[in-house]
Design an enzyme around this catalytic site. Structure first.
Site, PDB file in Angstrom:
ATOM      1  N   GLU A 188     -10.293   4.811   9.490  1.00  0.00           N
ATOM      2  CA  GLU A 188     -10.537   4.403   8.099  1.00  0.00           C
ATOM      3  C   GLU A 188     -11.108   2.984   8.021  1.00  0.00           C
ATOM      4  OE1 GLU A 188      -7.515   7.206   5.659  1.00  0.00           O
ATOM      5  OE2 GLU A 188      -6.692   5.232   6.150  1.00  0.00           O
ATOM      6  N   GLU A 246       0.855  -1.183   0.000  1.00  0.00           N
ATOM      7  CA  GLU A 246       0.000   0.000   0.000  1.00  0.00           C
ATOM      8  C   GLU A 246       0.892   1.234   0.000  1.00  0.00           C
ATOM      9  OE1 GLU A 246      -3.388  -0.298   2.493  1.00  0.00           O
ATOM     10  OE2 GLU A 246      -3.901   1.831   2.317  1.00  0.00           O
ATOM     11  N   ARG A 280      -1.502   4.016  16.902  1.00  0.00           N
ATOM     12  CA  ARG A 280      -1.525   5.173  15.995  1.00  0.00           C
ATOM     13  C   ARG A 280      -2.601   6.195  16.352  1.00  0.00           C
ATOM     14  NH1 ARG A 280      -2.220   4.237  10.416  1.00  0.00           N
ATOM     15  NH2 ARG A 280      -0.514   5.524   9.690  1.00  0.00           N
ATOM     16  N   TRP A 312     -13.970  14.888   2.454  1.00  0.00           N
ATOM     17  CA  TRP A 312     -13.016  14.038   1.744  1.00  0.00           C
ATOM     18  C   TRP A 312     -12.533  14.726   0.464  1.00  0.00           C
ATOM     19  CZ3 TRP A 312     -16.420   8.960   1.745  1.00  0.00           C
ATOM     20  CH2 TRP A 312     -16.442   8.426   3.050  1.00  0.00           C
ATOM     21  N   GLU A 362       5.676   9.718  13.254  1.00  0.00           N
ATOM     22  CA  GLU A 362       5.515   8.891  12.050  1.00  0.00           C
ATOM     23  C   GLU A 362       5.739   9.776  10.831  1.00  0.00           C
ATOM     24  OE1 GLU A 362       2.251   5.955  11.737  1.00  0.00           O
ATOM     25  OE2 GLU A 362       1.850   6.753   9.736  1.00  0.00           O
ATOM     26  N   ASP A 412      -2.498  14.455   6.767  1.00  0.00           N
ATOM     27  CA  ASP A 412      -2.066  13.175   6.212  1.00  0.00           C
ATOM     28  C   ASP A 412      -0.900  13.302   5.243  1.00  0.00           C
ATOM     29  OD1 ASP A 412      -1.857  10.594   5.503  1.00  0.00           O
ATOM     30  OD2 ASP A 412      -3.695  10.498   4.312  1.00  0.00           O
ATOM     31  N   GLU A 417       3.718   8.949  -1.229  1.00  0.00           N
ATOM     32  CA  GLU A 417       2.300   8.825  -1.580  1.00  0.00           C
ATOM     33  C   GLU A 417       1.733  10.103  -2.198  1.00  0.00           C
ATOM     34  OE1 GLU A 417      -0.131   7.845   1.809  1.00  0.00           O
ATOM     35  OE2 GLU A 417      -2.003   8.189   0.728  1.00  0.00           O
ATOM     36  N   LYS A 470      -3.472   0.182  14.108  1.00  0.00           N
ATOM     37  CA  LYS A 470      -4.352   1.207  13.535  1.00  0.00           C
ATOM     38  C   LYS A 470      -5.760   0.797  13.923  1.00  0.00           C
ATOM     39  CE  LYS A 470      -5.871   2.979   8.995  1.00  0.00           C
ATOM     40  NZ  LYS A 470      -5.529   3.093   7.565  1.00  0.00           N
TER      41      LYS A 470
END
Ligand code: GCW
Length: 730
Positions: free
Chosen positions: A318, A194, A351, A570, A414, A392, A420, A314
């Site tokens: 999500e 991912e 997380r 979103w 993190e 993010d 990404e 996690k």
């Protein structure tokens, strides 16, 4: 066993020599050279004869004390490195002929009882490198409390040689500033990664536990060379199969390979595993059967892997299950796992990347709202792992307000190493400056100087455990990261996890010298390009604090126009909020008031556009198109367009400078980066044109004088689809 790996390492860790490239009719179709497999551990012969001779005189007769598997790994590395760098080397059998001695303090003192070493300055993983006089001659010592410390010291010494540093009278101590320095692999059991852009997962689960690729050992070497001491093998969107007996055998096989290099393995776990694997009716963390199930599972793991690191989780994020499903808090969930791990010294990395759709709170505020009240409620072996910014992994974000806000709960950093949101693996982006910007940010948690780096290292609040995680950019590509330059991001992450105060520029220089060239002037030139590259990317993607305007799902390319994703928050249009009136997200007190989560005086500074750093302007404020930008005197619109254009010019500059170095670089390394740069320039122009044309619909203003009209047309940009863009979650 270890010897076999080390030996194989020497044999196989040579560059793949030939790559066929059908590029142009008149160039040779065969380009030979460095394919990138050796990373920064190239160890090619030092060209400068005098320099080489000097090092050889100081180091070539070496001895490593001790019999552990780590001591053996050190021997293998020295043999391999010095044979390459000097052309020859010899292990010394007696102290009289030795000029480099490596070992633990205990072993060294046995050999050299009269020499006083400042062992008290060195912590469990640290080391000392010192030149002493012994029986009338110079002797270089690499000394540590533990054999893993000695391994780190050895890699440091080799790095000094690779980068041409002087060794005479050396006397240095280095200790890691954070305890857990881990890579997070978002790798699935089917080898899909991912947000991975460098091929498949390097873990070949199907062939494990019996088949051990050389790559596993070289991965461990590379990590140890930069001080990384842990690896979370699987995706945080975790597949429970990882905890089954068959997969634990596979995990054990990797743990056994990594152990001599000081690397512990960790697993991401799915919170609902008691149900899906254990057949229980619930995964409620307060349920006795659930606790029992996890205790048994943890016992089973430690029987196989006595130094297992722990779990990464996690939860309630999500769509992942978590304690919230049972009305329990994150602390209750984390503590239940922490209790099972405690007797083995295992840790839970829980997380903080949580944002619930049903919560009626702006997304950037949610992690803080959720975790700040839980401060003090976590067990000692829990760290809360929080992304550097509050949304993010955007090209640039202000820091998460959680840093500094939890005196009793260690906040673990993190970072994302994989790109990404930053152009995948064709954009030339060195992330060092971005990491440094974050780590140097002052939180004011305990007054001035409470930087994020210090918070993470437990120097602001005295945390027992500390850590830094990096989401790996590693895959099965021959060059590991899909792009030679992006190897530097793995490298800089490790170096900064060891010491948050190192500068991005120094680290870039080191990396370039080890990876690309021994020539000072060339190294300087490439370092400058690297130092420019992150800012360039911010400029052509998301200048002035814009964020979250990438393509939906895959996050590839620009898509500021997307406005139909089920929920408003979103969509890109929600985040940039462009209108005829202006642009930007109002997170000031007149808007969603996200600034209130920061300490004074930051919150006051960010509340006012006049005192908000320009790089975060549109993150915190919605401003009219004719708002004056202080640094340039331009209007917001003109400045925005100007920055998009500047970004493209900067990328073109990187391309041109790189091309000018052709004769100075390895042909294959040169070629690979050149091809990527060509894509990079195209995509930077695509970003610029699409964004400028899109925002122009709202500003209704012309492209500022002196800048060319953007090519292309918005309708076509909007129609572009990338159903097979790599790295998507599934
Ligand atoms: O940014 C998002 C990514 C997801 C990722 C998630 C996370 C692993 O798009 O792919 O899931 O962050 O960090 O959990």
């Amino acid at each position: 066993m270890q010897f076999i790996f080390g030996f194989l390492g020497n044999k196989l860790f040579t560059p793949l020599l030939v790559l066929l490239l059908a590029t142009s009719a008149n160039a040779s179709s065969i380009v030979t050279g460095e394919d990138g497999y050796r990373l920064w551990l190239k160890y090619d012969l030092i060209n400068d004869h005098n320099k080489r001779q000097g090092y050889q005189n100081q180091l070539a007769n070496w001895q490593v004390l001790g019999q552990s598997s780590t001591a053996q790994v050190i021997r293998d590395e020295l043999e391999y490195a010095f044979t390459g760098l000097f052309g020859k080397t010899s292990k010394s059998m007696s102290i009289r002929t030795t000029n480099l001695l490596v070992g633990t303090f205990a072993e060294l003192q046995k050999q050299l009882p009269k020499i006083k070493l400042a062992g008290e300055q060195v912590n469990a993983e640290g080391y000392l490198i010192k030149q002493v006089s012994y029986q009338g001659k110079k002797l270089l010592l690499v000394a540590a409390d533990t054999d893993v410390g000695a391994l780190y010291g050895t890699f440091h010494l080799i790095r000094l040689v690779q980068t041409g540093e002087k060794l005479a009278d050396i006397n240095l101590v280095s200790n890691p500033k954070t305890k857990l320095r881990v890579l997070n692999h978002w790798d699935n059991p089917d080898r899909h990664v991912e947000r991975g852009f460098a091929g498949q997962s390097i873990w070949d689960w199907h062939k494990l536990p019996d088949y051990h690729y050389q790559k596993y050992t070289d991965y461990a070497r590379a990590n140890a060379s930069i001080g990384i001491n842990g690896t979370v093998l699987n995706n945080v969107n975790a597949n429970p199969i990882m905890l089954t007996p068959a997969y634990l055998q596979k995990v054990k096989a990797l743990a056994d390979i990594f152990r001599p290099y000081g690397i512990k393995v960790y697993l991401s776990v799915k919170f609902s595993s008691p149900q899906s694997l254990g057949g229980l009716a619930t995964s409620d963390p307060l349920n006795a059967d659930v606790k029992h199930w996890w205790h048994n599972k943890v016992d089973e793991i430690y029987q196989l892997i006595p130094d297992f690191g722990g779990f990464l989780v996690k939860a309630n994020s999500e769509g992942q299950p978590g304690p919230g499903d049972y009305g329990r808090t994150h602390a209750q969930g984390a503590n239940m796992l922490a209790d099972a791990l405690a007797k083995y010294n295992g840790a839970v990395m829980w997380r903080a990347f949580v944002y619930a759709n049903e919560k009626n709170e702006e997304r950037s505020k949610q992690a803080y709202s959720e975790f700040k009240p839980l401060d003090g409620k976590f067990r000692d072996n829990v760290l809360v792992q929080v992304k550097n910014g509050p949304i993010d992994f955007q090209p640039r974000e202000p820091v998460s307000p959680l840093f500094g806000a939890t005196p009793k709960t260690p906040m673990m950093m993190e970072f994302q190493i994989t790109m990404e949101y930053l152009g995948f693996s064709t954009h030339f982006v060195y992330l060092g400056p971005m990491y440094q910007e974050v780590l140097d940010t002052d939180t004011y948690a305990k007054g001035q100087g409470s930087t994020v780096g210090k918070v993470v290292a437990g120097e602001v609040h005295p945390y027992k455990l500390t850590g830094m995680a990096g989401v790996a950019n590693i895959g099965s590509d021959r060059n590991w990261t899909g792009h030679i330059i992006l190897q530097s991001n793995w490298y800089v992450f490790g170096r900064m996890a060891w010491d948050y105060s190192l500068s991005a520029e120094t680290i870039a220089q080191e990396w370039v010298k080890m990876t690309l060239t021994q020539e000072q002037a060339v190294a300087k030139q490439i370092t400058e390009l690297m130092m420019l590259s992150h800012e360039a990317t911010v400029n052509y993607m998301t200048p002035l604090g814009l964020h979250h305007i990438m393509g939906t799902g895959h996050h590839y390319g620009p898509a500021p126009w997307v406005d139909n994703l089920g929920r408003a928050d979103w969509t890109p249009v929600y985040y940039h909020n462009a209108s005829k009136q202006g642009l930007g997200f109002n997170r000031s007190p007149t808007g969603v008031n996200a600034v209130e989560q920061y300490f004074s005086p930051i919150k006051q500074q960010l509340a006012n556009p006049a005192t908000t750093p320009e790089k975060y302007l549109l993150w915190f404020h919605h401003l009219p198109w004719d708002h004056t930008i202080a640094s340039s005197g331009r209007s917001l619109w003109d400045e925005l367009v100007h920055r998009y254009y500047l970004g493209v010019e900067q990328v073109k500059h990187i391309q041109q400078e790189w091309n000018s170095l052709q004769a100075k670089l390895d042909p294959l390394q040169f070629k690979q980066v050149q091809m990527a740069n060509n894509i990079h320039v195209k995509e930077a122009i695509w970003w610029r044109n699409a964004c400028v044309l899109y925002f122009q619909q709202f500003s209704n203003k012309p492209i500022p004088h002196g800048l060319e009209q953007p090519q292309g047309n918005l309708t076509e940009y909007k129609q572009m689809q990338f159903p097979y863009a790599p790295g998507q979650g599934h």
